[in-house]
Design a protein around this motif. Structure first.
Motif, PDB file in Angstrom:
ATOM      1  N   PHE A  56      46.548  42.873  30.022  1.00 55.31           N
ATOM      2  CA  PHE A  56      45.827  42.256  29.074  1.00 55.31           C
ATOM      3  C   PHE A  56      44.757  42.369  28.252  1.00 55.31           C
ATOM      4  CE2 PHE A  56      43.371  39.646  25.953  1.00 55.31           C
ATOM      5  CZ  PHE A  56      43.379  40.092  24.670  1.00 55.31           C
ATOM      6  N   LEU A  57      43.595  41.945  29.816  1.00 57.14           N
ATOM      7  CA  LEU A  57      42.515  41.863  29.673  1.00 57.14           C
ATOM      8  C   LEU A  57      42.148  43.389  30.449  1.00 57.14           C
ATOM      9  CD1 LEU A  57      41.671  38.503  31.542  1.00 57.14           C
ATOM     10  CD2 LEU A  57      41.170  39.229  29.827  1.00 57.14           C
ATOM     11  N   GLU A  58      42.923  43.957  31.028  1.00 54.37           N
ATOM     12  CA  GLU A  58      42.197  45.402  31.663  1.00 54.37           C
ATOM     13  C   GLU A  58      42.662  45.912  30.436  1.00 54.37           C
ATOM     14  OE1 GLU A  58      43.862  45.036  36.594  1.00 54.37           O
ATOM     15  OE2 GLU A  58      45.413  45.390  34.751  1.00 54.37           O
ATOM     16  N   GLU A  59      43.526  46.180  30.293  1.00 51.11           N
ATOM     17  CA  GLU A  59      44.184  47.096  28.888  1.00 51.11           C
ATOM     18  C   GLU A  59      42.577  46.666  27.764  1.00 51.11           C
ATOM     19  OE1 GLU A  59      47.761  46.078  27.054  1.00 51.11           O
ATOM     20  OE2 GLU A  59      48.932  47.224  29.200  1.00 51.11           O
ATOM     21  N   ARG A  60      41.846  45.904  27.616  1.00 51.87           N
ATOM     22  CA  ARG A  60      40.731  45.540  26.345  1.00 51.87           C
ATOM     23  C   ARG A  60      39.289  46.394  27.082  1.00 51.87           C
ATOM     24  NH1 ARG A  60      37.427  42.042  25.162  1.00 51.87           N
ATOM     25  NH2 ARG A  60      37.160  41.536  22.977  1.00 51.87           N
ATOM     26  N   LEU A  61      39.637  46.013  28.455  1.00 52.48           N
ATOM     27  CA  LEU A  61      38.682  46.273  29.266  1.00 52.48           C
ATOM     28  C   LEU A  61      38.191  48.145  29.766  1.00 52.48           C
ATOM     29  CD1 LEU A  61      38.192  43.541  31.231  1.00 52.48           C
ATOM     30  CD2 LEU A  61      36.809  43.416  29.531  1.00 52.48           C
ATOM     31  N   GLY A  62      39.571  48.034  29.448  1.00 53.49           N
ATOM     32  CA  GLY A  62      39.814  50.093  30.321  1.00 53.49           C
ATOM     33  C   GLY A  62      39.449  49.955  31.432  1.00 53.49           C
ATOM     34  N   VAL A  63      39.962  48.746  31.730  1.00 49.03           N
ATOM     35  CA  VAL A  63      38.881  48.762  33.771  1.00 49.03           C
ATOM     36  C   VAL A  63      39.895  48.110  34.539  1.00 49.03           C
ATOM     37  CG1 VAL A  63      37.354  48.474  35.467  1.00 49.03           C
ATOM     38  CG2 VAL A  63      36.674  49.459  33.358  1.00 49.03           C
ATOM     39  N   ARG A  64      40.742  48.444  35.491  1.00 47.93           N
ATOM     40  CA  ARG A  64      41.391  47.777  36.623  1.00 47.93           C
ATOM     41  C   ARG A  64      40.704  46.534  36.962  1.00 47.93           C
ATOM     42  NH1 ARG A  64      46.586  47.771  39.043  1.00 47.93           N
ATOM     43  NH2 ARG A  64      46.816  50.223  38.200  1.00 47.93           N
ATOM     44  N   LEU A  65      41.271  45.482  37.201  1.00 44.51           N
ATOM     45  CA  LEU A  65      40.767  44.385  38.062  1.00 44.51           C
ATOM     46  C   LEU A  65      41.396  43.417  38.794  1.00 44.51           C
ATOM     47  CD1 LEU A  65      40.891  41.974  34.198  1.00 44.51           C
ATOM     48  CD2 LEU A  65      38.738  43.158  35.513  1.00 44.51           C
ATOM     49  N   LEU A  66      42.413  43.775  39.328  1.00 42.86           N
ATOM     50  CA  LEU A  66      43.414  43.536  40.421  1.00 42.86           C
ATOM     51  C   LEU A  66      43.906  44.620  41.192  1.00 42.86           C
ATOM     52  CD1 LEU A  66      44.470  40.910  39.877  1.00 42.86           C
ATOM     53  CD2 LEU A  66      43.201  40.985  41.431  1.00 42.86           C
ATOM     54  N   THR A 116      50.023  44.866  45.422  1.00 38.04           N
ATOM     55  CA  THR A 116      50.326  46.178  45.614  1.00 38.04           C
ATOM     56  C   THR A 116      51.829  44.946  45.685  1.00 38.04           C
ATOM     57  OG1 THR A 116      50.278  45.256  48.146  1.00 38.04           O
ATOM     58  CG2 THR A 116      49.571  47.674  47.005  1.00 38.04           C
ATOM     59  N   THR A 117      53.587  45.034  46.532  1.00 34.43           N
ATOM     60  CA  THR A 117      54.289  44.390  46.779  1.00 34.43           C
ATOM     61  C   THR A 117      54.284  43.134  47.689  1.00 34.43           C
ATOM     62  OG1 THR A 117      55.610  45.862  48.380  1.00 34.43           O
ATOM     63  CG2 THR A 117      55.925  45.875  46.410  1.00 34.43           C
ATOM     64  N   ARG A 118      52.927  43.722  47.896  1.00 35.11           N
ATOM     65  CA  ARG A 118      53.113  42.507  49.609  1.00 35.11           C
ATOM     66  C   ARG A 118      51.325  41.377  49.056  1.00 35.11           C
ATOM     67  NH1 ARG A 118      54.287  44.704  55.555  1.00 35.11           N
ATOM     68  NH2 ARG A 118      56.970  44.847  55.079  1.00 35.11           N
ATOM     69  N   ARG A 119      51.030  42.150  48.349  1.00 33.35           N
ATOM     70  CA  ARG A 119      49.210  41.542  48.685  1.00 33.35           C
ATOM     71  C   ARG A 119      48.442  42.188  46.860  1.00 33.35           C
ATOM     72  NH1 ARG A 119      44.769  44.425  50.508  1.00 33.35           N
ATOM     73  NH2 ARG A 119      43.756  42.374  50.767  1.00 33.35           N
ATOM     74  N   GLN A 120      47.637  41.528  47.105  1.00 39.12           N
ATOM     75  CA  GLN A 120      46.590  42.179  45.454  1.00 39.12           C
ATOM     76  C   GLN A 120      45.091  41.045  46.338  1.00 39.12           C
ATOM     77  OE1 GLN A 120      48.036  38.600  42.295  1.00 39.12           O
ATOM     78  NE2 GLN A 120      46.215  37.350  42.709  1.00 39.12           N
ATOM     79  N   SER A 121      44.431  41.941  45.277  1.00 40.57           N
ATOM     80  CA  SER A 121      42.337  41.885  45.762  1.00 40.57           C
ATOM     81  C   SER A 121      42.431  42.769  44.681  1.00 40.57           C
ATOM     82  CB  SER A 121      42.081  42.821  47.185  1.00 40.57           C
ATOM     83  OG  SER A 121      42.934  44.188  46.526  1.00 40.57           O
ATOM     84  N   LEU A 122      40.846  42.012  44.947  1.00 43.68           N
ATOM     85  CA  LEU A 122      39.434  42.106  43.613  1.00 43.68           C
ATOM     86  C   LEU A 122      39.223  43.993  43.529  1.00 43.68           C
ATOM     87  CD1 LEU A 122      37.989  38.656  43.355  1.00 43.68           C
ATOM     88  CD2 LEU A 122      39.042  39.930  41.391  1.00 43.68           C
ATOM     89  N   THR A 123      39.297  43.965  42.479  1.00 45.64           N
ATOM     90  CA  THR A 123      38.151  45.300  42.467  1.00 45.64           C
ATOM     91  C   THR A 123      36.780  45.045  42.612  1.00 45.64           C
ATOM     92  OG1 THR A 123      38.039  45.992  40.312  1.00 45.64           O
ATOM     93  CG2 THR A 123      40.531  47.163  41.657  1.00 45.64           C
ATOM     94  N   ASP A 124      36.351  45.793  42.347  1.00 46.98           N
ATOM     95  CA  ASP A 124      34.736  45.848  42.378  1.00 46.98           C
ATOM     96  C   ASP A 124      34.210  45.353  40.969  1.00 46.98           C
ATOM     97  OD1 ASP A 124      34.511  46.669  45.329  1.00 46.98           O
ATOM     98  OD2 ASP A 124      32.913  48.411  44.800  1.00 46.98           O
ATOM     99  N   PHE A 125      34.920  45.919  40.302  1.00 46.05           N
ATOM    100  CA  PHE A 125      34.203  45.647  38.866  1.00 46.05           C
ATOM    101  C   PHE A 125      35.219  43.648  38.759  1.00 46.05           C
ATOM    102  CE2 PHE A 125      35.650  44.923  34.478  1.00 46.05           C
ATOM    103  CZ  PHE A 125      34.629  44.800  34.165  1.00 46.05           C
ATOM    104  N   GLY A 126      36.336  43.750  39.432  1.00 52.46           N
ATOM    105  CA  GLY A 126      36.915  42.496  39.077  1.00 52.46           C
ATOM    106  C   GLY A 126      36.121  41.460  39.797  1.00 52.46           C
ATOM    107  N   ARG A 127      35.459  41.697  41.212  1.00 51.02           N
ATOM    108  CA  ARG A 127      34.884  40.578  41.182  1.00 51.02           C
ATOM    109  C   ARG A 127      33.682  40.071  40.263  1.00 51.02           C
ATOM    110  NH1 ARG A 127      34.938  36.451  44.703  1.00 51.02           N
ATOM    111  NH2 ARG A 127      36.702  37.518  45.696  1.00 51.02           N
ATOM    112  N   ALA A 128      32.962  41.110  39.892  1.00 50.30           N
ATOM    113  CA  ALA A 128      32.070  41.047  38.992  1.00 50.30           C
ATOM    114  C   ALA A 128      32.091  40.297  37.863  1.00 50.30           C
ATOM    115  CB  ALA A 128      30.997  42.424  38.243  1.00 50.30           C
ATOM    116  N   TYR A 129      34.057  41.049  37.081  1.00 50.22           N
ATOM    117  CA  TYR A 129      34.607  39.883  35.685  1.00 50.22           C
ATOM    118  C   TYR A 129      34.766  38.646  36.460  1.00 50.22           C
ATOM    119  CZ  TYR A 129      36.886  40.090  31.347  1.00 50.22           C
ATOM    120  OH  TYR A 129      37.580  39.446  30.285  1.00 50.22           O
ATOM    121  N   TYR A 130      35.847  38.628  37.168  1.00 54.12           N
ATOM    122  CA  TYR A 130      35.483  36.563  37.588  1.00 54.12           C
ATOM    123  C   TYR A 130      34.665  35.957  37.996  1.00 54.12           C
ATOM    124  CZ  TYR A 130      37.311  33.258  41.284  1.00 54.12           C
ATOM    125  OH  TYR A 130      37.330  32.291  42.205  1.00 54.12           O
ATOM    126  N   ASP A 131      33.653  36.294  38.441  1.00 54.08           N
ATOM    127  CA  ASP A 131      32.177  35.373  38.410  1.00 54.08           C
ATOM    128  C   ASP A 131      32.171  35.080  36.770  1.00 54.08           C
ATOM    129  OD1 ASP A 131      32.556  35.709  41.523  1.00 54.08           O
ATOM    130  OD2 ASP A 131      30.880  37.553  40.652  1.00 54.08           O
TER     131      ASP A 131
END
Length: 299
Positions: A39-49, A52-67
């Protein structure tokens, strides 16, 4: 979906490292965690995370958005707590440090009356002229006078100001006359406030300029303002003292104010407390009580 709730789910997912851990902590399903993030990604139009099937990591924008989300959620919690405070009353221990004489004469009576209104409040007052560290010494509030220097991590609120006056006993004026301008001070003896190796100059404001500093001649130097006032009453010399300390003595005739044509220097009085996302109710109400009553005590 509710944006604030989705932000909270996103932050929890990042903090715990997986959708599954966030779902367990929030007592919702794993797919629902995914829906909030999408929902957040679609609203923002940007990927946050990146997922993969084994792990997840923040995108650069996701890190700023998290803060930013953490800040928004903290402010939301503070707002909720503020609303809860309106229905509560202060409780627990309130520790306040203040200058010794100013504290006894002006601050403590206000805080004692304040504590009488709130029976669940415990009041602990410390009187001393040493500048304390609020964190290390465990104080909720500090009262200070004069220029504030290092205020990192602190909030300051001006409560009041007091005027300094030059005064003397009538017996001294009868023997030595009354100074009418600053140049006359050279013909008089003064009682000055001093610490080892330092004498506090007398200050006189000047429009648009730094205050004029005068260090009058003195044979008597004391490190206690009350003792200086008592010495002035005995007729030893002129004294430069806070109006709140000498007002009763002047009203009773024990002292007379001199140099009244000179504007009196004013010291500001402040309350200081630690910068926090949410100011506790006991501190907020205590500061409000001081701001309302202290100016009247400074006359």
């Amino acid at each position: 979906m509710d944006r604030l709730t989705s932000m909270a789910v996103f932050v929890k997912t990042v903090d715990l490292g997986s959708f599954a851990a966030a779902a367990e902590a929030l007592d919702i399903s794993g797919p629902m965690v995914g829906k909030h993030v999408r929902f957040l990604e679609e609203r923002l139009g940007v990927r946050l995370l990146n997922r993969t099937t084994r792990r997840q990591s923040l995108t650069d924008f996701g890190r700023a958005y998290y803060d930013r989300c953490r800040i928004v959620l903290a402010e939301a919690e503070a707002a909720d707590a503020l609303a809860a405070d309106q229905l509560a009353e202060p409780r627990g221990r309130l520790r306040v440090t203040m200058p010794a004489l100013l504290g006894r004469r002006c601050v403590a009576p206000i805080l004692l009356a304040f504590s009488e209104r709130y029976p669940r409040l415990e009041l602990e007052l410390s009187f001393g002229d040493r500048i304390v560290d609020l964190v290390e010494d465990g104080y909720d509030l500090a009262i200070r006078t004069g220029t504030l220097e290092d205020r990192a991590g602190l909030i300051a609120r001006r409560l009041a100001s007091h005027k300094m006056v030059v005064c003397a006993a009538p017996s001294y004026v009868e023997r030595h006359g009354s100074p009418h301008q600053l140049a006359d001070l050279g013909a008089h003896q003064a009682i000055t406030y001093s610490r080892p190796g330092w004498v506090h100059p007398w200050l006189f404001p000047r429009d648009g300029q730094r205050a004029l500093e005068v260090t009058p001649a003195s044979r008597v130097r004391l490190d206690d303002l009350e003792a200086i006032a008592d010495a002035a009453v005995s007729g030893i010399g002129l004294a430069w003292l806070p109006s709140w300390l000498v007002r009763q003595r002047i009203d009773s005739g024990a002292l007379v104010e001199v140099l009244q044509e000179e504007p009196g220097y004013r010291f500001d009085n402040y309350a200081l407390w630690l910068r926090t996302p949410h100011l506790s109710l006991k501190v907020r109400l205590a500061v409000d009580a001081l701001a309302a009553a202290l100016p009247k005590a400074m006359i």
